[in-house]
Scaffold this active site. Structure first.
Site, PDB file in Angstrom:
ATOM      1  N   TYR A 137      12.771  21.110  21.834  1.00 34.47           N
ATOM      2  CA  TYR A 137      12.601  20.314  22.189  1.00 34.47           C
ATOM      3  C   TYR A 137      10.530  20.148  21.319  1.00 34.47           C
ATOM      4  O   TYR A 137      10.288  21.075  21.767  1.00 34.47           O
ATOM      5  CB  TYR A 137      11.992  19.338  22.116  1.00 34.47           C
ATOM      6  CG  TYR A 137      14.143  18.650  23.388  1.00 34.47           C
ATOM      7  CD1 TYR A 137      14.881  17.555  22.402  1.00 34.47           C
ATOM      8  CD2 TYR A 137      14.192  19.384  23.855  1.00 34.47           C
ATOM      9  CE1 TYR A 137      15.364  17.034  23.132  1.00 34.47           C
ATOM     10  CE2 TYR A 137      15.541  19.142  24.268  1.00 34.47           C
ATOM     11  CZ  TYR A 137      16.254  17.977  24.150  1.00 34.47           C
ATOM     12  OH  TYR A 137      17.273  17.974  24.685  1.00 34.47           O
TER      13      TYR A 137
ATOM     14  N   HIS B 232      15.161  14.670  19.269  1.00 33.87           N
ATOM     15  CA  HIS B 232      16.608  14.678  19.274  1.00 33.87           C
ATOM     16  C   HIS B 232      15.885  16.727  19.192  1.00 33.87           C
ATOM     17  O   HIS B 232      14.658  16.967  19.107  1.00 33.87           O
ATOM     18  CB  HIS B 232      17.586  15.512  18.604  1.00 33.87           C
ATOM     19  CG  HIS B 232      18.254  13.514  19.143  1.00 33.87           C
ATOM     20  ND1 HIS B 232      19.114  13.612  19.449  1.00 33.87           N
ATOM     21  CD2 HIS B 232      17.847  12.305  18.289  1.00 33.87           C
ATOM     22  CE1 HIS B 232      19.224  11.810  19.740  1.00 33.87           C
ATOM     23  NE2 HIS B 232      19.204  11.603  19.023  1.00 33.87           N
TER      24      HIS B 232
ATOM     25  N   LYS C 137      21.259  20.685  15.364  1.00 37.64           N
ATOM     26  CA  LYS C 137      20.924  22.104  15.422  1.00 37.64           C
ATOM     27  C   LYS C 137      21.293  23.193  15.167  1.00 37.64           C
ATOM     28  O   LYS C 137      22.287  23.361  14.817  1.00 37.64           O
ATOM     29  CB  LYS C 137      21.448  21.835  16.950  1.00 37.64           C
ATOM     30  CG  LYS C 137      20.981  19.841  17.951  1.00 37.64           C
ATOM     31  CD  LYS C 137      20.953  20.576  19.787  1.00 37.64           C
ATOM     32  CE  LYS C 137      21.344  18.774  19.941  1.00 37.64           C
ATOM     33  NZ  LYS C 137      20.370  17.887  19.005  1.00 37.64           N
TER      34      LYS C 137
END
Length: 387
Positions: A286, A294, A341
């Site tokens: 993070y 997120h 991601k």
């Protein structure tokens, strides 16, 4: 600074969400590790906390409420053993007694969103069924074919749907002051503690000097060398306490060493490192913390032996040490790509036993013999990458 574009999720625009973000900026405004010029400020020492080593769970328990709050708000270290992340079990119990508090915890917010999402699907299905029934009635009465619309004023959408207000019936009998809950009722006992992983605990006590660890049997404070050896031994001995406990032989491929090297690597670069078991990876990275945005990156730790003979003679059995199939890599990459991601394979090179003696493992100075390499894996998605 990351060269990869952030997740692309739109930030909150409502006044309530903006107020919550301002509160987070105030509460989590001084995360660790702090970057300062010499001499260091004295307020860093005020973060000193006390933890107890638990060999069965391979973690360090912090029982003090103040210490747990500081460790969480100053860098998102650890997790509540009765909570999803932040130690919020006591707040949830108080909210349940008061039938809803002014500030919901993360678990309560998630439960509320899931209930609203379920109700939205039910309302939308009912509206579509009503439109289809109306089309059937028109066909039976007039003979016209009407194609039911899946969108329109009669069909709720995720952008326009709002939960219906809960109707409360007035009580049949008036409520007397004796029937009301007393405001000075004692809060429930806090049964939760903060659970630090061994890499988190050693990073706090060795690099930041804001944690002390006590022996679980004698309650004596342990030195850094004792803690270093105890953390390695936790992965080499059975998790169930046995008596007498065997003295393990330290290994260069100890899982604690491999995980700590990766944790220390990204923490020292300014990332907030959290566990990634939810997305089938080892760590999540993070920028500021889970309460702000997120995670942008997912990390899979891949140990590599400098000498292949050491892997054949290993008694540890490291995870991901053997070559993994492409189907596994494709599965992990697709899971993380769907949630915006980027997957990172972090290779940790384990030194050969023929070059490095096992005696170096008695001190954290052995970390200089390890090296870290990173490989970024991105899934090609034609719909996103046409431009």
């Amino acid at each position: 600074m990351s060269l990869i574009k952030p997740s692309g999720r739109k930030g909150p625009v409502s006044g309530k969400a903006a107020g919550r973000r301002n509160d987070n900026n105030r509460i989590y405004g001084c995360p660790l590790p702090l970057i300062f010029w010499y001499p260091p400020p004295s307020r860093v020492r005020t973060l000193l906390g006390l933890g107890v080593l638990d060999e069965a769970t391979r973690s360090v328990w912090v029982a003090s409420k103040n210490d747990s709050t500081l460790l969480w708000r100053r860098g998102f270290f650890g997790k509540g053993d009765l909570s999803r992340s932040e130690p919020s079990w006591l707040a949830r119990q108080i909210n349940s007694r008061r039938a809803g508090g002014n500030r919901l915890t993360s678990e309560e917010m998630t439960a509320k969103r899931r209930a609203e999402r379920k109700q939205f699907k039910i309302d939308r299905a009912r509206a579509i069924a009503a439109v289809a029934a109306e089309a059937e009635a028109v066909f039976e009465s007039e003979g016209r074919v009407v194609v039911p619309a899946l969108s329109g004023p009669a069909i709720p959408s995720a952008a326009t749907w709002k939960p219906a207000p809960v109707a409360t019936e007035p009580p049949d009998t008036p409520v007397t002051p004796q029937d009301e809950a007393p405001e000075d009722e004692e809060p429930p006992e806090d049964l939760e503690h903060l659970q630090l992983t061994l890499p988190e605990a050693f990073f706090l006590l060795w690099n930041l000097d804001c944690l002390t660890v006590a022996d679980p049997h004698t309650n004596d404070l342990l030195s850094i060398q004792q803690i270093w050896i105890a953390f390695q031994a936790a992965y080499l001995t059975p998790p169930i306490p046995v008596s007498p406990k065997p003295t393990p032989v330290l290994q260069l491929d100890n899982p604690f060493l491999i995980n700590y090297i990766v944790y220390h690597h990204y923490r020292s670069l300014g990332w907030v490192v959290r566990g990634g078991v939810k997305f089938c990876v080892d760590y999540m990275l993070y920028k500021r913390g889970p309460v702000f945005n997120h995670a942008e990156f997912s990390v899979v730790v891949c140990p590599v032996y400098e000498d292949p003979a050491d892997q054949e003679a290993s008694v540890v059995g490291l995870h991901n040490a053997a070559p993994f199939p492409w189907s596994w890599l494709s599965t992990i990459n697709r899971v993380n790509s769907q949630v915006y991601k980027t997957l990172i394979l972090t290779y940790v090179t384990i030194p050969a036993r023929s070059r490095v003696s096992l005696d170096v493992l008695n001190s954290p100075a052995c970390l200089q013999h390890y090296s870290v390499r990173e490989v970024t894996v991105r899934r090609f998605i034609p719909a996103r990458m046409r431009d």
